[in-house]
Motif scaffolding. Structure first.
Motif, PDB file in Angstrom:
ATOM      1  N   ALA A   1      28.492  39.096  16.621  1.00 47.99           N
ATOM      2  CA  ALA A   1      27.462  38.346  17.332  1.00 47.99           C
ATOM      3  C   ALA A   1      27.681  36.843  17.198  1.00 47.99           C
ATOM      4  O   ALA A   1      27.378  36.067  18.108  1.00 47.99           O
ATOM      5  CB  ALA A   1      26.085  38.725  16.795  1.00 47.99           C
ATOM      6  N   VAL A   2      28.215  36.422  16.042  1.00 49.10           N
ATOM      7  CA  VAL A   2      28.519  35.008  15.810  1.00 49.10           C
ATOM      8  C   VAL A   2      30.033  34.831  15.904  1.00 49.10           C
ATOM      9  O   VAL A   2      30.788  35.511  15.215  1.00 49.10           O
ATOM     10  CB  VAL A   2      28.020  34.550  14.419  1.00 49.10           C
ATOM     11  N   THR A   3      30.481  33.933  16.747  1.00 45.95           N
ATOM     12  CA  THR A   3      31.912  33.787  17.019  1.00 45.95           C
ATOM     13  C   THR A   3      32.549  32.690  16.160  1.00 45.95           C
ATOM     14  O   THR A   3      31.849  31.882  15.530  1.00 45.95           O
ATOM     15  CB  THR A   3      32.146  33.426  18.496  1.00 45.95           C
ATOM     16  N   LYS A   4      33.865  32.671  16.176  1.00 43.26           N
ATOM     17  CA  LYS A   4      34.615  31.613  15.488  1.00 43.26           C
ATOM     18  C   LYS A   4      34.226  30.246  16.055  1.00 43.26           C
ATOM     19  O   LYS A   4      34.035  29.278  15.301  1.00 43.26           O
ATOM     20  CB  LYS A   4      36.114  31.874  15.636  1.00 43.26           C
ATOM     21  N   HIS A   5      34.065  30.167  17.354  1.00 40.62           N
ATOM     22  CA  HIS A   5      33.660  28.912  17.999  1.00 40.62           C
ATOM     23  C   HIS A   5      32.286  28.470  17.496  1.00 40.62           C
ATOM     24  O   HIS A   5      32.065  27.281  17.209  1.00 40.62           O
ATOM     25  CB  HIS A   5      33.634  29.082  19.518  1.00 40.62           C
ATOM     26  N   ASP A   6      31.344  29.431  17.366  1.00 43.83           N
ATOM     27  CA  ASP A   6      30.008  29.114  16.849  1.00 43.83           C
ATOM     28  C   ASP A   6      30.104  28.510  15.456  1.00 43.83           C
ATOM     29  O   ASP A   6      29.433  27.515  15.139  1.00 43.83           O
ATOM     30  CB  ASP A   6      29.142  30.381  16.781  1.00 43.83           C
ATOM     31  N   ARG A   7      30.920  29.109  14.604  1.00 45.78           N
ATOM     32  CA  ARG A   7      31.036  28.638  13.219  1.00 45.78           C
ATOM     33  C   ARG A   7      31.681  27.254  13.162  1.00 45.78           C
ATOM     34  O   ARG A   7      31.280  26.398  12.373  1.00 45.78           O
ATOM     35  CB  ARG A   7      31.834  29.644  12.395  1.00 45.78           C
ATOM     36  N   ARG A   8      32.697  27.042  13.987  1.00 48.79           N
ATOM     37  CA  ARG A   8      33.339  25.731  14.020  1.00 48.79           C
ATOM     38  C   ARG A   8      32.356  24.662  14.488  1.00 48.79           C
ATOM     39  O   ARG A   8      32.342  23.543  13.965  1.00 48.79           O
ATOM     40  CB  ARG A   8      34.563  25.779  14.937  1.00 48.79           C
ATOM     41  N   THR A   9      31.544  25.001  15.471  1.00 47.42           N
ATOM     42  CA  THR A   9      30.543  24.058  15.970  1.00 47.42           C
ATOM     43  C   THR A   9      29.539  23.720  14.874  1.00 47.42           C
ATOM     44  O   THR A   9      29.198  22.551  14.652  1.00 47.42           O
ATOM     45  CB  THR A   9      29.817  24.649  17.195  1.00 47.42           C
TER      46      THR A   9
ATOM     47  N   ASN B   1      30.021  23.964  11.630  1.00 47.30           N
ATOM     48  CA  ASN B   1      30.708  23.264  10.542  1.00 47.30           C
ATOM     49  C   ASN B   1      31.107  21.835  10.894  1.00 47.30           C
ATOM     50  O   ASN B   1      31.380  21.029  10.016  1.00 47.30           O
ATOM     51  CB  ASN B   1      31.965  24.037  10.122  1.00 47.30           C
ATOM     52  N   LYS B   2      31.209  21.567  12.193  1.00 50.71           N
ATOM     53  CA  LYS B   2      31.667  20.258  12.687  1.00 50.71           C
ATOM     54  C   LYS B   2      33.127  19.963  12.314  1.00 50.71           C
ATOM     55  O   LYS B   2      33.516  18.812  12.101  1.00 50.71           O
ATOM     56  CB  LYS B   2      30.749  19.135  12.201  1.00 50.71           C
ATOM     57  N   HIS B   3      33.918  21.019  12.194  1.00 49.89           N
ATOM     58  CA  HIS B   3      35.365  20.864  12.018  1.00 49.89           C
ATOM     59  C   HIS B   3      36.045  22.152  12.459  1.00 49.89           C
ATOM     60  O   HIS B   3      35.402  23.194  12.606  1.00 49.89           O
ATOM     61  CB  HIS B   3      35.729  20.521  10.566  1.00 49.89           C
ATOM     62  N   GLY B   4      37.340  22.068  12.701  1.00 47.78           N
ATOM     63  CA  GLY B   4      38.093  23.244  13.107  1.00 47.78           C
ATOM     64  C   GLY B   4      38.403  24.139  11.924  1.00 47.78           C
ATOM     65  O   GLY B   4      38.012  23.866  10.783  1.00 47.78           O
ATOM     66  N   SER B   5      39.112  25.227  12.196  1.00 47.17           N
ATOM     67  CA  SER B   5      39.557  26.119  11.124  1.00 47.17           C
ATOM     68  C   SER B   5      41.022  26.467  11.356  1.00 47.17           C
ATOM     69  O   SER B   5      41.490  26.520  12.492  1.00 47.17           O
ATOM     70  CB  SER B   5      38.700  27.390  11.063  1.00 47.17           C
ATOM     71  N   CYS B   6      41.718  26.681  10.253  1.00 45.23           N
ATOM     72  CA  CYS B   6      43.159  26.974  10.338  1.00 45.23           C
ATOM     73  C   CYS B   6      43.610  27.481   8.983  1.00 45.23           C
ATOM     74  O   CYS B   6      42.865  27.449   8.006  1.00 45.23           O
ATOM     75  CB  CYS B   6      43.951  25.717  10.715  1.00 45.23           C
TER      76      CYS B   6
ATOM     77  N   ALA C   1      36.572  28.386   8.317  1.00 46.45           N
ATOM     78  CA  ALA C   1      37.050  27.613   7.166  1.00 46.45           C
ATOM     79  C   ALA C   1      38.499  27.180   7.339  1.00 46.45           C
ATOM     80  O   ALA C   1      39.256  27.753   8.129  1.00 46.45           O
ATOM     81  CB  ALA C   1      36.914  28.442   5.890  1.00 46.45           C
ATOM     82  N   ILE C   2      38.867  26.166   6.575  1.00 45.35           N
ATOM     83  CA  ILE C   2      40.268  25.788   6.427  1.00 45.35           C
ATOM     84  C   ILE C   2      40.753  26.450   5.147  1.00 45.35           C
ATOM     85  O   ILE C   2      40.234  26.174   4.063  1.00 45.35           O
ATOM     86  CB  ILE C   2      40.440  24.264   6.360  1.00 45.35           C
ATOM     87  N   VAL C   3      41.707  27.348   5.264  1.00 48.05           N
ATOM     88  CA  VAL C   3      42.211  28.083   4.112  1.00 48.05           C
ATOM     89  C   VAL C   3      43.648  27.664   3.834  1.00 48.05           C
ATOM     90  O   VAL C   3      44.443  27.499   4.759  1.00 48.05           O
ATOM     91  CB  VAL C   3      42.105  29.622   4.316  1.00 48.05           C
TER      92      VAL C   3
END
Length: 199
Positions: free
Chosen positions: A13-21, A23-28, A100-102
């Motif tokens: 229901a919650v997407t990667k795009h939602d989480r990045r938005t 968090n105010k940063h990308g993930s990689c 998250a950035i891992v």
């Protein structure tokens, strides 16, 4: 019949795009690779600390730590090394999906295994960081006294001595840790993340 035959992917229901938005940063994933003693864990943890201070959601997956838990059933044969990296790739993908950035600090000696991990990610999400340090310098540092044990015949199948290390052919970032401090390496990686609008 395939083991996956009766499985259906469940859309979240919650997407990667939602989480990045949020968090105010990308993930990689910053996939650190290099010989034992090259500085992977030191740089990964210093980077983690810097990102944390900036309010970034981050996590470090460290080779020794993972082998004491998730991958404690694996040895150091070529097959087990490949399975070790396969599992880490899947775990790192979950972290990237979480927004998250891992950072992963694993020798990951085989190009084919790193390529298999890379294939799990979308374009730009897998950032291969080659911590380039000559074997002689790694052995001189020997922070875990592993090379000393190898030379005494206490460890077999050790990467760089008994087992090959296949350096990346086109890493995204190369850190020549013989010539850079940990802080300088972190600054270089932070600059890249900012240039790519991940931070």
């Amino acid at each position: 019949m395939s083991k996956l035959a009766n499985l259906t992917w469940h859309e979240a229901a919650v997407t990667k795009h939602d989480r990045r938005t949020r968090n105010k940063h990308g993930s990689c994933v910053l996939w650190f690779t290099g010989l034992s003693g090259s500085g992977k864990s030191s740089i990964a943890n210093a980077l983690s600390s810097e990102l944390y201070q900036k309010g970034v959601r981050e996590y470090v997956l460290d080779g020794d730590n993972i082998r004491q838990g998730l991958n404690r059933d694996l040895g150091f044969s070529d097959h087990d090394r490949t399975e070790n990296i396969r599992r880490i790739g899947e775990v790192a993908k979950l972290f990237v999906d979480s927004g998250a950035i891992v950072t992963t600090a694993f020798i990951s000696p085989f190009r084919s295994d790193r390529n298999q991990a890379r294939a799990l990610f979308e374009e730009g999400e897998f950032i291969e960081v080659f911590v380039d340090c000559p074997l002689e310098e790694c052995e001189r540092r020997d922070p875990k006294q592993l090379y000393a044990k190898v030379r005494r015949g206490e460890i077999n199948d050790f990467t760089g001595i008994h087992s090959p290390y296949e350096a990346p052919e086109q890493p995204v970032i190369t850190i020549r840790s013989q010539f850079l401090t940990v802080n300088e390496a972190v600054e270089e990686i932070i600059q890249y993340l900012q240039e790519k609008d991940i931070l």
